[in-house]
Motif scaffolding. Structure first.
Motif, PDB file in Angstrom:
ATOM      1  N   ILE A  87     -25.981  12.545   0.669  1.00  0.00           N
ATOM      2  CA  ILE A  87     -25.346  13.034   2.143  1.00  0.00           C
ATOM      3  C   ILE A  87     -24.828  14.489   2.146  1.00  0.00           C
ATOM      4  CG2 ILE A  87     -24.697  10.666   2.623  1.00  0.00           C
ATOM      5  CD1 ILE A  87     -21.907  11.505   2.186  1.00  0.00           C
ATOM      6  N   PHE A  88     -24.916  14.969   0.828  1.00  0.00           N
ATOM      7  CA  PHE A  88     -24.121  16.456   0.719  1.00  0.00           C
ATOM      8  C   PHE A  88     -25.466  17.063   0.171  1.00  0.00           C
ATOM      9  CE2 PHE A  88     -21.138  13.400  -0.935  1.00  0.00           C
ATOM     10  CZ  PHE A  88     -20.110  13.706   0.105  1.00  0.00           C
ATOM     11  N   ALA A  89     -25.417  18.305   0.828  1.00  0.00           N
ATOM     12  CA  ALA A  89     -26.443  19.266   0.693  1.00  0.00           C
ATOM     13  C   ALA A  89     -26.022  20.456  -0.424  1.00  0.00           C
ATOM     14  CB  ALA A  89     -26.854  20.167   2.241  1.00  0.00           C
ATOM     15  N   LYS A  90     -25.411  19.990  -1.223  1.00  0.00           N
ATOM     16  CA  LYS A  90     -25.118  20.770  -2.492  1.00  0.00           C
ATOM     17  C   LYS A  90     -25.145  20.147  -3.633  1.00  0.00           C
ATOM     18  CE  LYS A  90     -22.045  23.278   0.722  1.00  0.00           C
ATOM     19  NZ  LYS A  90     -20.857  23.797   0.644  1.00  0.00           N
ATOM     20  N   PRO A  91     -25.050  20.866  -4.920  1.00  0.00           N
ATOM     21  CA  PRO A  91     -25.411  19.987  -6.046  1.00  0.00           C
ATOM     22  C   PRO A  91     -23.873  19.064  -6.169  1.00  0.00           C
ATOM     23  CG  PRO A  91     -25.305  22.444  -6.452  1.00  0.00           C
ATOM     24  CD  PRO A  91     -24.791  22.188  -5.058  1.00  0.00           C
ATOM     25  N   VAL A  92     -24.148  17.711  -6.870  1.00  0.00           N
ATOM     26  CA  VAL A  92     -23.488  16.812  -6.926  1.00  0.00           C
ATOM     27  C   VAL A  92     -23.395  16.228  -8.526  1.00  0.00           C
ATOM     28  CG1 VAL A  92     -22.640  14.400  -6.262  1.00  0.00           C
ATOM     29  CG2 VAL A  92     -23.637  15.950  -4.591  1.00  0.00           C
ATOM     30  N   ILE A  93     -22.187  16.535  -9.039  1.00  0.00           N
ATOM     31  CA  ILE A  93     -21.994  16.261 -10.426  1.00  0.00           C
ATOM     32  C   ILE A  93     -21.317  14.868 -10.512  1.00  0.00           C
ATOM     33  CG2 ILE A  93     -22.190  18.533 -11.168  1.00  0.00           C
ATOM     34  CD1 ILE A  93     -19.278  18.601 -11.801  1.00  0.00           C
ATOM     35  N   GLY A  94     -21.201  14.237 -11.457  1.00  0.00           N
ATOM     36  CA  GLY A  94     -20.516  13.137 -12.076  1.00  0.00           C
ATOM     37  C   GLY A  94     -19.417  13.319 -13.000  1.00  0.00           C
ATOM     38  N   ILE A  95     -18.363  12.802 -12.861  1.00  0.00           N
ATOM     39  CA  ILE A  95     -17.230  13.144 -13.765  1.00  0.00           C
ATOM     40  C   ILE A  95     -16.844  11.578 -14.284  1.00  0.00           C
ATOM     41  CG2 ILE A  95     -14.982  14.194 -14.555  1.00  0.00           C
ATOM     42  CD1 ILE A  95     -15.602  16.518 -12.474  1.00  0.00           C
ATOM     43  N   ILE A  96     -16.820  11.359 -15.593  1.00  0.00           N
ATOM     44  CA  ILE A  96     -16.187  10.200 -16.028  1.00  0.00           C
ATOM     45  C   ILE A  96     -14.893  10.665 -16.561  1.00  0.00           C
ATOM     46  CG2 ILE A  96     -16.166   8.259 -17.398  1.00  0.00           C
ATOM     47  CD1 ILE A  96     -19.227   8.565 -17.656  1.00  0.00           C
ATOM     48  N   THR A  97     -13.775   9.788 -16.216  1.00  0.00           N
ATOM     49  CA  THR A  97     -12.483  10.251 -16.346  1.00  0.00           C
ATOM     50  C   THR A  97     -11.709   9.014 -17.217  1.00  0.00           C
ATOM     51  OG1 THR A  97     -11.478   9.102 -14.382  1.00  0.00           O
ATOM     52  CG2 THR A  97     -11.801  11.652 -14.332  1.00  0.00           C
ATOM     53  N   LYS A  98     -10.679   9.482 -17.818  1.00  0.00           N
ATOM     54  CA  LYS A  98      -9.705   8.454 -18.782  1.00  0.00           C
ATOM     55  C   LYS A  98     -10.687   8.129 -20.007  1.00  0.00           C
ATOM     56  CE  LYS A  98      -7.466   7.030 -14.744  1.00  0.00           C
ATOM     57  NZ  LYS A  98      -6.742   5.771 -13.931  1.00  0.00           N
ATOM     58  N   MET A  99     -11.589   8.698 -20.500  1.00  0.00           N
ATOM     59  CA  MET A  99     -12.368   8.385 -21.808  1.00  0.00           C
ATOM     60  C   MET A  99     -11.357   7.832 -22.741  1.00  0.00           C
ATOM     61  SD  MET A  99     -15.472   8.517 -21.066  1.00  0.00           S
ATOM     62  CE  MET A  99     -16.038   8.244 -22.719  1.00  0.00           C
ATOM     63  N   ASP A 100     -10.226   8.475 -22.915  1.00  0.00           N
ATOM     64  CA  ASP A 100      -9.252   7.930 -24.005  1.00  0.00           C
ATOM     65  C   ASP A 100      -8.904   6.512 -23.788  1.00  0.00           C
ATOM     66  OD1 ASP A 100      -6.114   8.578 -22.340  1.00  0.00           O
ATOM     67  OD2 ASP A 100      -7.910   9.492 -21.590  1.00  0.00           O
ATOM     68  N   LEU A 101      -9.187   5.956 -22.862  1.00  0.00           N
ATOM     69  CA  LEU A 101      -8.818   4.342 -22.649  1.00  0.00           C
ATOM     70  C   LEU A 101      -9.990   3.767 -22.612  1.00  0.00           C
ATOM     71  CD1 LEU A 101      -6.657   4.623 -19.244  1.00  0.00           C
ATOM     72  CD2 LEU A 101      -6.010   4.584 -21.669  1.00  0.00           C
ATOM     73  N   CYS A 102     -11.262   4.393 -22.899  1.00  0.00           N
ATOM     74  CA  CYS A 102     -12.495   3.422 -23.102  1.00  0.00           C
ATOM     75  C   CYS A 102     -12.624   3.386 -24.653  1.00  0.00           C
ATOM     76  CB  CYS A 102     -13.609   3.888 -22.487  1.00  0.00           C
ATOM     77  SG  CYS A 102     -13.230   3.895 -20.678  1.00  0.00           S
ATOM     78  N   ASP A 103     -12.537   2.112 -25.281  1.00  0.00           N
ATOM     79  CA  ASP A 103     -12.734   1.900 -26.733  1.00  0.00           C
ATOM     80  C   ASP A 103     -14.254   1.588 -26.970  1.00  0.00           C
ATOM     81  OD1 ASP A 103     -10.145   2.362 -26.859  1.00  0.00           O
ATOM     82  OD2 ASP A 103      -9.590   0.126 -26.901  1.00  0.00           O
ATOM     83  N   ASP A 104     -14.947   1.263 -26.037  1.00  0.00           N
ATOM     84  CA  ASP A 104     -16.429   0.850 -26.281  1.00  0.00           C
ATOM     85  C   ASP A 104     -17.485   1.707 -25.639  1.00  0.00           C
ATOM     86  OD1 ASP A 104     -15.904  -0.308 -23.875  1.00  0.00           O
ATOM     87  OD2 ASP A 104     -16.411  -2.126 -24.311  1.00  0.00           O
ATOM     88  N   GLU A 105     -18.616   1.825 -26.159  1.00  0.00           N
ATOM     89  CA  GLU A 105     -19.688   2.438 -25.743  1.00  0.00           C
ATOM     90  C   GLU A 105     -20.086   1.961 -24.242  1.00  0.00           C
ATOM     91  OE1 GLU A 105     -22.332   5.497 -25.712  1.00  0.00           O
ATOM     92  OE2 GLU A 105     -20.842   5.124 -27.066  1.00  0.00           O
ATOM     93  N   GLU A 106     -20.059   0.414 -24.144  1.00  0.00           N
ATOM     94  CA  GLU A 106     -20.524  -0.158 -22.988  1.00  0.00           C
ATOM     95  C   GLU A 106     -19.659   0.321 -21.691  1.00  0.00           C
ATOM     96  OE1 GLU A 106     -22.813  -2.620 -20.910  1.00  0.00           O
ATOM     97  OE2 GLU A 106     -22.825  -2.260 -23.190  1.00  0.00           O
ATOM     98  N   SER A 107     -18.198   0.563 -21.857  1.00  0.00           N
ATOM     99  CA  SER A 107     -17.646   1.091 -20.730  1.00  0.00           C
ATOM    100  C   SER A 107     -17.974   2.517 -20.509  1.00  0.00           C
ATOM    101  CB  SER A 107     -16.345   1.164 -21.142  1.00  0.00           C
ATOM    102  OG  SER A 107     -15.696   0.086 -21.355  1.00  0.00           O
ATOM    103  N   TYR A 108     -18.478   3.439 -21.358  1.00  0.00           N
ATOM    104  CA  TYR A 108     -19.165   4.584 -20.967  1.00  0.00           C
ATOM    105  C   TYR A 108     -20.461   4.459 -20.391  1.00  0.00           C
ATOM    106  CZ  TYR A 108     -21.823   8.701 -21.922  1.00  0.00           C
ATOM    107  OH  TYR A 108     -22.623   9.929 -21.655  1.00  0.00           O
ATOM    108  N   LYS A 109     -21.325   3.537 -20.782  1.00  0.00           N
ATOM    109  CA  LYS A 109     -22.512   3.212 -20.502  1.00  0.00           C
ATOM    110  C   LYS A 109     -22.551   2.612 -18.949  1.00  0.00           C
ATOM    111  CE  LYS A 109     -25.197   2.402 -24.456  1.00  0.00           C
ATOM    112  NZ  LYS A 109     -25.609   1.438 -25.274  1.00  0.00           N
TER     113      LYS A 109
END
Length: 142
Positions: A87-109
């Motif tokens: 819906i946006f006519a501009k570059p859209v990036i993703g930012i995953i926050t609170k990586m310090d709270l994620c202990d496992d690779e599954e949450s990141y995936k």
């Protein structure tokens, strides 16, 4: 410097990320309305949580160079509809926050998958607490 808009669910870390990107002290506060600071627009979570407010996000993004969809890595669900980025006519990036709270690779995936389904072009992993990934976002804005 490029202008960035942060879009994400209530409590996902948009305001904290804004403070860290501006080298400010972290001081949690609930964002009640769209806030314009230097080169970042911080949006209330309610704007993505309520489809009737999507127009406000689209209009606010007109002033920006980059759109950022924010996903908290500790969340079990995504607020973003499939291909929301289109819906946006501009570059859209993703930012995953609170990586310090994620202990496992599954949450990141899971968080990565949510953002890919939403249609982002590039994904950054961040922690506002230990400042991981912050310089990479600053590089995008410079």
């Amino acid at each position: 410097m490029k202008k960035l808009i942060l879009i994400g669910k209530t409590g996902c870390g948009k305001t904290t990320l804004t403070q860290v990107l501006h080298d400010e002290n972290i001081d949690y506060k609930k964002t009640q309305a769209i806030e314009y600071t230097k080169n970042i627009i911080d949006t209330p979570g309610e704007y993505i949580e309520n489809r009737a407010l999507y127009r406000a996000l689209i209009v606010s993004s007109a002033d920006c160079d980059v759109i950022a969809l924010i996903q908290d890595c500790s969340q079990e669900e995504s607020i973003f509809p499939p291909n929301f980025a289109s819906i946006f006519a501009k570059p859209v990036i993703g930012i995953i926050t609170k990586m310090d709270l994620c202990d496992d690779e599954e949450s990141y995936k899971k968080a990565t998958n949510f953002l890919k389904i939403a249609g982002v072009s590039k994904i950054f992993k961040t922690s506002s607490i230990n400042k991981n990934g912050i310089n990479e976002i600053k590089n995008v804005l410079n």
